[in-house]
Motif scaffolding. Sequence first.
Motif, short mmCIF file in Angstrom:
data_model
loop_
_atom_site.label_atom_id
_atom_site.label_comp_id
_atom_site.label_asym_id
_atom_site.label_seq_id
_atom_site.Cartn_x
_atom_site.Cartn_y
_atom_site.Cartn_z
N ALA A 19 -1.20 2.54 30.93
CA ALA A 19 -0.72 2.40 32.21
C ALA A 19 1.35 1.78 31.72
N SER A 20 1.25 0.70 30.74
CA SER A 20 2.95 0.86 31.00
C SER A 20 3.22 1.88 30.37
N LEU A 21 3.15 3.00 29.46
CA LEU A 21 3.45 3.96 29.24
C LEU A 21 4.00 4.77 30.20
N ARG A 22 3.14 5.21 31.48
CA ARG A 22 3.79 5.77 32.11
C ARG A 22 5.09 4.68 33.22
N GLN A 23 4.90 3.38 33.00
CA GLN A 23 5.49 2.49 33.58
C GLN A 23 7.38 2.89 33.33
N GLU A 24 7.49 2.65 31.36
CA GLU A 24 8.23 3.01 31.03
C GLU A 24 8.69 4.27 31.10
N GLY A 25 7.96 5.41 31.50
CA GLY A 25 8.40 6.50 31.78
C GLY A 25 8.31 7.42 30.46
N TRP A 26 7.13 7.59 29.92
CA TRP A 26 6.67 8.25 28.72
C TRP A 26 5.91 10.15 29.84
N GLU A 27 6.76 10.83 29.92
CA GLU A 27 6.06 11.54 31.26
C GLU A 27 4.60 13.03 29.77
N GLY A 28 4.95 12.55 28.95
CA GLY A 28 4.02 13.85 27.69
C GLY A 28 2.23 13.00 28.33
N LYS A 29 2.19 13.53 27.05
CA LYS A 29 0.10 13.46 26.88
C LYS A 29 -0.03 11.91 26.81
N ILE A 30 -0.96 11.74 27.44
CA ILE A 30 -1.69 10.31 26.58
C ILE A 30 -3.33 10.84 26.37
N ILE A 31 -3.47 11.02 25.05
CA ILE A 31 -5.07 10.21 24.65
C ILE A 31 -5.88 9.51 24.10
N VAL A 32 -6.90 8.99 24.98
CA VAL A 32 -7.06 7.54 23.94
C VAL A 32 -8.87 8.21 23.57
N ILE A 33 -8.38 7.74 22.24
CA ILE A 33 -9.89 7.47 21.49
C ILE A 33 -10.72 6.65 21.74
N GLY A 34 -12.03 6.50 21.78
CA GLY A 34 -12.36 5.57 22.07
C GLY A 34 -14.28 5.54 21.02
N ASP A 35 -14.56 4.48 20.39
CA ASP A 35 -16.03 4.74 19.99
C ASP A 35 -16.99 4.80 21.07
N GLU A 36 -16.85 4.30 22.28
CA GLU A 36 -17.69 3.45 23.05
C GLU A 36 -17.86 4.37 24.03
N GLN A 37 -18.85 4.74 25.01
CA GLN A 37 -18.90 5.36 25.83
C GLN A 37 -18.59 5.26 27.22
N GLN A 38 -18.12 3.91 27.21
CA GLN A 38 -17.07 3.04 28.02
C GLN A 38 -15.77 3.42 28.39
N LEU A 39 -15.20 3.55 29.25
CA LEU A 39 -13.48 3.67 29.51
C LEU A 39 -13.44 1.66 29.54
N PRO A 40 -12.21 1.05 29.08
CA PRO A 40 -11.77 -0.05 28.54
C PRO A 40 -12.53 -1.59 29.79
N TYR A 41 -12.81 -2.25 29.01
CA TYR A 41 -13.28 -3.15 29.97
C TYR A 41 -13.65 -4.37 30.03
#
Length: 406
Positions: A19-41
């Motif tokens: 979220a902060s990356l977008r606020q700081e102006g990052w316009e490129g791709k953001i890819i999150v790799i997580g070993d659980e099946q859930q979004l961050p909780y």
Amino acid sequence: MTQTCIVIGASHAAAQLTASLRQEGWEGKIIVIGDEQQLPYNHPPLSKAYLSGDQSADELLIRKPNFYEQKEIEFRLGLRVEKIDRAAKTVALNNGETLSYDKLALCTGSRVRTVSLPGIELAGIHYLRDLKDVDGIRGEVVAGKSAVIVGGGYIGLETAASLKKLGMSVTVLEMAPRVLARVTAPELSEFYTRVHTEEGVDIKTGVAVSEFIGGDRVEKVTCADGSEYAADLVVIGVGIIPNVELAQECGLEVENGVVVDEFARTNDPDIVAAGDVTNHYNGIYKIRLRLESVPNAADQAKSAAASICGKEKLYCTLPWFWSDQYDLKLQIAGLSQGYDQVVIRGDKDSGRSFAAFYLREGKLIAADCVNRPPEFMVAKKILSEGIEVDIAKLADESIAPKAFLG
């Protein structure tokens, strides 16, 4: 050319960092790799509201799916990064894929410390770290049956309170001479032992578990002193270990966590790290440390995002924590290690509301506040701003906490 930032770990830190990356102006791709099946909780409710059935899995989500869609943050869930190649700037996944990055963020968090004791493989024995763990525990909760908690830290005591609320007979086994021995003063340990005992939880200290006994399922827990405890369900909570292996294998500096500076930068200019996994400098206490807390993960992630975008946002905030047990909300401001005096405000021996102020050489260094939000807020301010305090005022309940400030 579009740049890519890969975030390893779909953790608290990852949720804030993206979220902060977008606020700081990052316009490129953001890819999150997580070993659980859930979004961050949110993890703190797992041993409390989620275990006791007061919160659903959807309610645990830090942000809803449409937030990530709107911000064009891509999640690759159920996958694991197996290798980081810093020279090629790639990560290898366990499904055979290789992804390239321009910037990399390590938000790998921590995992439970496991025990290797006879019988550990029996059904009915659980650790408590993620959603899947708690779903497994919830599936085996039966009112009137016996639960044994191995470990009298915050996770163990929170789990004991939740299982008691669900009608189980609960015993806590702690190897140290008192519960919460590693993190708090004897006065707090005595208070929590009293409250749990009043609620019907049996707390045993100075006992070391030696074996789990049963047929297909666990039936009892045996200790080194020969004592035995009936157990239809066992939950083990004996600490966590930072997930530093990826960082170590690719040559990043690691010492009790991934070593970062006050801007969350590692010794590789294109790699940052945030959360439980980092060893960082705290400007308030002037020491390097590794913190296991949600506020740390969120605040440090903001600095990490700024660093990725070529900016500097100093991470220098007061460590703070909390624990919910029964009707008790414990709020902790600062770090109490190295205290030489404890000042108690309120009645810790019969009531359920008091504050413990930790001092070193006459200076306030931390506060544990049980059902005392005003004291907690004032303590945070004092510690964050280095305000001098008249110690005589701390225990005097006729003086309002805000009067501590001057």
